[in-house]
Design a protein around this motif. Structure first.
Motif, PDB file in Angstrom:
ATOM      1  N   ASP A 194     -54.299  18.031 -37.796  1.00 17.41           N
ATOM      2  CA  ASP A 194     -53.828  18.589 -36.526  1.00 17.41           C
ATOM      3  C   ASP A 194     -52.936  17.607 -35.779  1.00 17.41           C
ATOM      4  O   ASP A 194     -53.111  16.387 -35.871  1.00 17.41           O
ATOM      5  CB  ASP A 194     -55.014  18.941 -35.616  1.00 17.41           C
ATOM      6  CG  ASP A 194     -55.692  20.237 -36.017  1.00 17.41           C
ATOM      7  OD1 ASP A 194     -55.105  21.012 -36.794  1.00 17.41           O
ATOM      8  OD2 ASP A 194     -56.831  20.456 -35.544  1.00 17.41           O
TER       9      ASP A 194
ATOM     10  N   GLN B   8     -53.601  25.477 -32.651  1.00 15.52           N
ATOM     11  CA  GLN B   8     -53.340  25.157 -34.053  1.00 15.52           C
ATOM     12  C   GLN B   8     -54.302  25.853 -35.001  1.00 15.52           C
ATOM     13  O   GLN B   8     -54.320  25.561 -36.194  1.00 15.52           O
ATOM     14  CB  GLN B   8     -53.391  23.636 -34.270  1.00 15.52           C
ATOM     15  CG  GLN B   8     -52.322  22.904 -33.491  1.00 15.52           C
ATOM     16  CD  GLN B   8     -52.372  21.420 -33.737  1.00 15.52           C
ATOM     17  OE1 GLN B   8     -51.971  20.965 -34.805  1.00 15.52           O
ATOM     18  NE2 GLN B   8     -52.871  20.674 -32.757  1.00 15.52           N
TER      19      GLN B   8
ATOM     20  N   PRO C 133     -59.811  23.793 -36.487  1.00 12.90           N
ATOM     21  CA  PRO C 133     -59.591  22.340 -36.488  1.00 12.90           C
ATOM     22  C   PRO C 133     -59.426  21.778 -37.898  1.00 12.90           C
ATOM     23  O   PRO C 133     -60.135  22.170 -38.824  1.00 12.90           O
ATOM     24  CB  PRO C 133     -60.857  21.788 -35.827  1.00 12.90           C
ATOM     25  CG  PRO C 133     -61.396  22.917 -35.019  1.00 12.90           C
ATOM     26  CD  PRO C 133     -61.036  24.163 -35.786  1.00 12.90           C
ATOM     27  N   SER C 134     -58.491  20.846 -38.029  1.00 12.66           N
ATOM     28  CA  SER C 134     -58.189  20.225 -39.309  1.00 12.66           C
ATOM     29  C   SER C 134     -57.842  18.758 -39.088  1.00 12.66           C
ATOM     30  O   SER C 134     -57.277  18.394 -38.057  1.00 12.66           O
ATOM     31  CB  SER C 134     -56.998  20.938 -39.952  1.00 12.66           C
ATOM     32  OG  SER C 134     -56.389  20.142 -40.939  1.00 12.66           O
TER      33      SER C 134
ATOM     34  N   VAL D 218     -56.290  16.703 -29.178  1.00 10.16           N
ATOM     35  CA  VAL D 218     -55.698  17.636 -30.129  1.00 10.16           C
ATOM     36  C   VAL D 218     -54.900  18.658 -29.327  1.00 10.16           C
ATOM     37  O   VAL D 218     -55.362  19.148 -28.299  1.00 10.16           O
ATOM     38  CB  VAL D 218     -56.795  18.355 -30.952  1.00 10.16           C
ATOM     39  CG1 VAL D 218     -56.189  19.414 -31.861  1.00 10.16           C
ATOM     40  CG2 VAL D 218     -57.598  17.351 -31.747  1.00 10.16           C
TER      41      VAL D 218
END
Length: 145
Positions: free
Chosen positions: A19, A12, A15-16, A8
């Motif tokens: 991402d 950003q 966390p998603s 990742v």
């Protein structure tokens, strides 16, 4: 020997499942990686890994000779081909690895497991990710037996 890494991109926020991130596959003949290209070849990494697990699993279970994976929201592509003595993994620029099914599946499971630890279980993408990994994991176990 082949290794894979799914990461990742930093910065950003929380966390998603959507991402951005990168893939890297290194073999005896070189490295294919999404990072460091212009234009950018980063991808929605969790969704891309789900797609890779599903597509590569279908390829390995079938008699199809070639599978081309393109990540989600990117032009980064990996091409998997059956060869007389195993598999090859490459890009449009050439082959980066000649490997066996057990080595490839172990490398992919290892990278996918590592990335799964960075996705919160309550995220909407988490169940799809875990389902794809669970469906792919037996390929690594079967091939080692």
């Amino acid at each position: 020997m082949i290794t894979a890494q799914f990461t990742v991109r930093p910065g950003q926020g929380r966390p998603s499942g959507f991402d951005l991130g990168d893939m890297s596959v290194t073999g005896d003949l070189g490295t294919a990686q999404s990072a460091g290209h212009s234009p950018d070849q980063g991808m929605m990494i969790y969704l891309s890994v789900v797609q890779l697990l599903d597509g590569l699993g279908t390829f390995l279970r079938s008699g199809v000779k070639r599978y081309a994976f393109t990540g989600v929201d990117t032009s980064f592509t990996l091409v998997f081909r059956r060869a007389k003595d195993g598999l090859s993994v490459g890009t449009k620029d050439g082959v980066v690895a000649r490997t066996t099914t057990p080595e490839l599946t172990a490398a992919i499971v290892s990278a996918a497991d590592a990335l799964s630890r960075t996705l919160p279980p309550e995220d909407a993408v988490s169940s799809d990710y875990q389902d794809a990994l669970s469906a792919f994991r037996p390929l690594a176990s079967e091939e080692r037996a």
